[in-house]
Every structure is written in structure tokens, then in C-alpha cells.
Design a protein around this motif. Sequence first.
Motif, short mmCIF file in Angstrom:
data_model
loop_
_atom_site.label_atom_id
_atom_site.label_comp_id
_atom_site.label_asym_id
_atom_site.label_seq_id
_atom_site.Cartn_x
_atom_site.Cartn_y
_atom_site.Cartn_z
N GLY A 24 0.96 -1.29 0.04
CA GLY A 24 -0.06 -0.12 -0.04
C GLY A 24 1.11 1.16 -0.21
O GLY A 24 2.55 1.17 -0.83
N LEU A 25 0.82 1.92 0.52
CA LEU A 25 1.38 3.35 0.44
C LEU A 25 0.90 3.89 1.88
O LEU A 25 0.47 4.25 2.45
CB LEU A 25 0.14 4.78 -0.47
N VAL A 26 2.10 4.46 2.05
CA VAL A 26 2.72 4.85 3.07
C VAL A 26 2.09 6.15 3.94
O VAL A 26 1.58 6.67 2.89
CB VAL A 26 4.08 5.84 3.85
N ASP A 27 1.22 5.96 4.89
CA ASP A 27 0.03 7.00 5.31
C ASP A 27 1.22 8.07 5.78
O ASP A 27 0.99 9.19 6.39
CB ASP A 27 -1.31 6.29 5.86
N SER A 28 1.96 7.82 7.11
CA SER A 28 1.96 8.22 8.33
C SER A 28 2.58 7.22 8.81
O SER A 28 3.25 6.34 8.67
CB SER A 28 0.79 8.42 9.07
N TYR A 29 3.81 7.73 9.93
CA TYR A 29 5.10 7.42 10.91
C TYR A 29 4.62 7.54 12.51
O TYR A 29 4.16 8.94 12.61
CB TYR A 29 5.72 7.66 10.22
N GLY A 30 4.54 6.36 12.82
CA GLY A 30 4.97 7.31 14.52
C GLY A 30 6.35 6.61 15.78
O GLY A 30 7.32 5.92 14.39
N ASP A 31 6.59 6.61 16.49
CA ASP A 31 7.69 6.11 17.06
C ASP A 31 8.29 4.90 16.69
O ASP A 31 9.02 4.10 17.16
CB ASP A 31 7.63 6.94 18.35
N ASP A 32 6.90 4.06 16.91
CA ASP A 32 7.16 2.43 16.38
C ASP A 32 5.96 1.70 15.85
O ASP A 32 6.06 0.61 15.51
CB ASP A 32 7.17 1.89 18.15
N HIS A 33 5.64 2.38 15.05
CA HIS A 33 4.96 2.58 13.99
C HIS A 33 4.30 2.74 12.86
O HIS A 33 5.16 4.35 12.42
CB HIS A 33 2.97 1.66 14.62
N GLN A 71 13.73 2.74 9.04
CA GLN A 71 14.54 3.38 8.14
C GLN A 71 14.60 3.66 6.54
O GLN A 71 14.87 4.33 6.12
CB GLN A 71 15.01 4.09 8.85
N ALA A 72 14.15 2.28 7.02
CA ALA A 72 14.22 1.81 5.44
C ALA A 72 12.42 1.70 4.39
O ALA A 72 13.23 2.05 3.17
CB ALA A 72 14.73 0.59 5.48
N LEU A 73 11.70 1.89 4.72
CA LEU A 73 10.88 2.24 3.98
C LEU A 73 10.56 3.85 3.67
O LEU A 73 11.37 5.01 4.17
CB LEU A 73 9.43 2.86 5.13
N PRO A 74 9.98 3.80 2.52
CA PRO A 74 9.66 5.26 1.87
C PRO A 74 9.46 6.67 2.65
O PRO A 74 8.35 6.29 3.73
CB PRO A 74 8.73 4.31 0.56
N ARG A 75 9.20 7.54 1.94
CA ARG A 75 8.53 8.83 2.13
C ARG A 75 6.68 8.44 2.25
O ARG A 75 6.17 7.52 1.28
CB ARG A 75 8.97 10.32 2.25
N VAL A 76 5.90 9.07 3.26
CA VAL A 76 4.96 9.35 3.23
C VAL A 76 4.19 9.47 1.74
O VAL A 76 4.36 10.69 1.15
CB VAL A 76 3.85 10.46 4.18
N GLY A 77 2.75 8.68 1.36
CA GLY A 77 2.26 8.13 -0.21
C GLY A 77 3.21 7.77 -1.53
O GLY A 77 2.90 7.54 -2.05
N GLU A 78 4.23 7.27 -0.99
CA GLU A 78 5.00 6.65 -1.77
C GLU A 78 4.02 5.12 -0.95
O GLU A 78 3.92 4.55 0.10
CB GLU A 78 6.39 6.65 -1.75
N ALA A 79 4.61 4.25 -2.07
CA ALA A 79 3.98 2.84 -2.08
C ALA A 79 5.38 2.22 -1.56
O ALA A 79 6.64 2.13 -1.07
CB ALA A 79 4.45 2.23 -3.45
N ALA A 80 5.01 0.87 -0.39
CA ALA A 80 5.37 0.18 0.03
C ALA A 80 5.17 -0.92 0.55
O ALA A 80 4.05 -1.43 0.55
CB ALA A 80 5.55 1.05 1.85
#
Length: 205
Positions: free
Chosen positions: A7-16, A36-45
Motif C-alpha cells: 500500500g501507500l505510506v500514510d503516516s509514521y509513529g515512533d514504533d509504527h 528507516q528503510a521505508l519510503p516517504r509518506v505517500g509512496e508505495a511500500a
Amino acid sequence: MIGKLKGLVDSYGDDHVILDVQGVGYLVHCSARTLQALPRVGEAATLFIEMLVREDMIRLYGFVSQAEKSWFLLLQNVQGVGSKVALNVLSTLSPAELANAVALGDKVMVARANGVGPKVAARIVAELKDKAPGFASVDPGVAGLVAQIEDRQAPRPVADAVSALVNLGYAPIQASAAIAGAVREAGEDADTARLIRLGLKELAK
């Protein structure tokens, strides 16, 4: 059961991370390395998923590789290691680093993880040692030499050479690997001085 999410990265938390999969936001707990390895918000992961179901909770854990997921499950077979501690270990060590540490009996390396004391680190190394070879990239000769040194069964020149390199500031695992290489080149009958010289050449490569 959920085994994988794309899916697309929606947002990040401290541990999720919250992964948006066709409009549904999945909250997935991850190690710091995975985040740290995941892409920026809005990008596919893409994440490999381990789903924990209890009477009062459903929790998803995500991993960038099957190897990381496998170690997450293996770690929890050790007494005193739950999901939180397992993620802490994987936040500190990559799967390859963890496999090598376990294969070489490096309790100090494992104990670097937050919440992992010397006793838990020793249990992780001891109980998972048979599982590590399938993941480790370390030379089996190095693992054998480390075991010999720990059991005080290594030839005296070898043990003295490793000790000399440790006294020079090298980590025990580095020193053991270098002297293992020196032994391969010079033979088991080489004296301490020659092993030290060759070991330093190995470390300089």
C-alpha cells in the motif's frame, strides 16, 4: 491471517507505520531499521506481516524481508524475549548481523539492544546457535575458532595472538576472524608473533 501488505505510506509513529491499502489504514509495528528503510509518506511500500491475535488485542508486526520476520519469530522462542524485546534487537542489529553474532557467540553484540541484559543476551546466543548457520555469512572456521577460544581449547599461540589483538583495541570477534585468516595462511603450527603479523594484515584489508 495477514501475511503481506502492499500500500501507500500514510503516516509514521515512533514504533509504527500506517499503511493505506485501498483506503484501509493498517497500523503496523516495526523495528527502527524497518521504519528507516521505508519510503516517504505517500509512496508505495510492501511489508511482510506477522499477526498477533489475543482476546483483547490484534496487532500487526511488519518487516521489510522474510529474514527479519524469521528472526522476529525465532527470538520469541527464547525465555524472556517477547515481541517488544525482539523488535528492539532487530532495531539494533540487521538479520545478518544478528545471525553472525549468534553464530559466533557474541553476547556483547546482542546485549547492545535496548532492554536486553547480559543474561537474556546469553540465552539468545545459546538457544538460537543451531538456527544461525542458515542465516549467517560468517566463515565456519571463524565460528569454530571462537568456540575453541571460549572453551580454552585453542592452541596456545592462537589464543595468545587473539588476546594480543584484543589488547590493541580490536573487538574479540574481529580479532578471532583475523587470526582465523592467519591460521589458514600460515598453518596451525605458526608461532604467536607470525599469527599477530598476519592477523594485522587481515585487519588492514
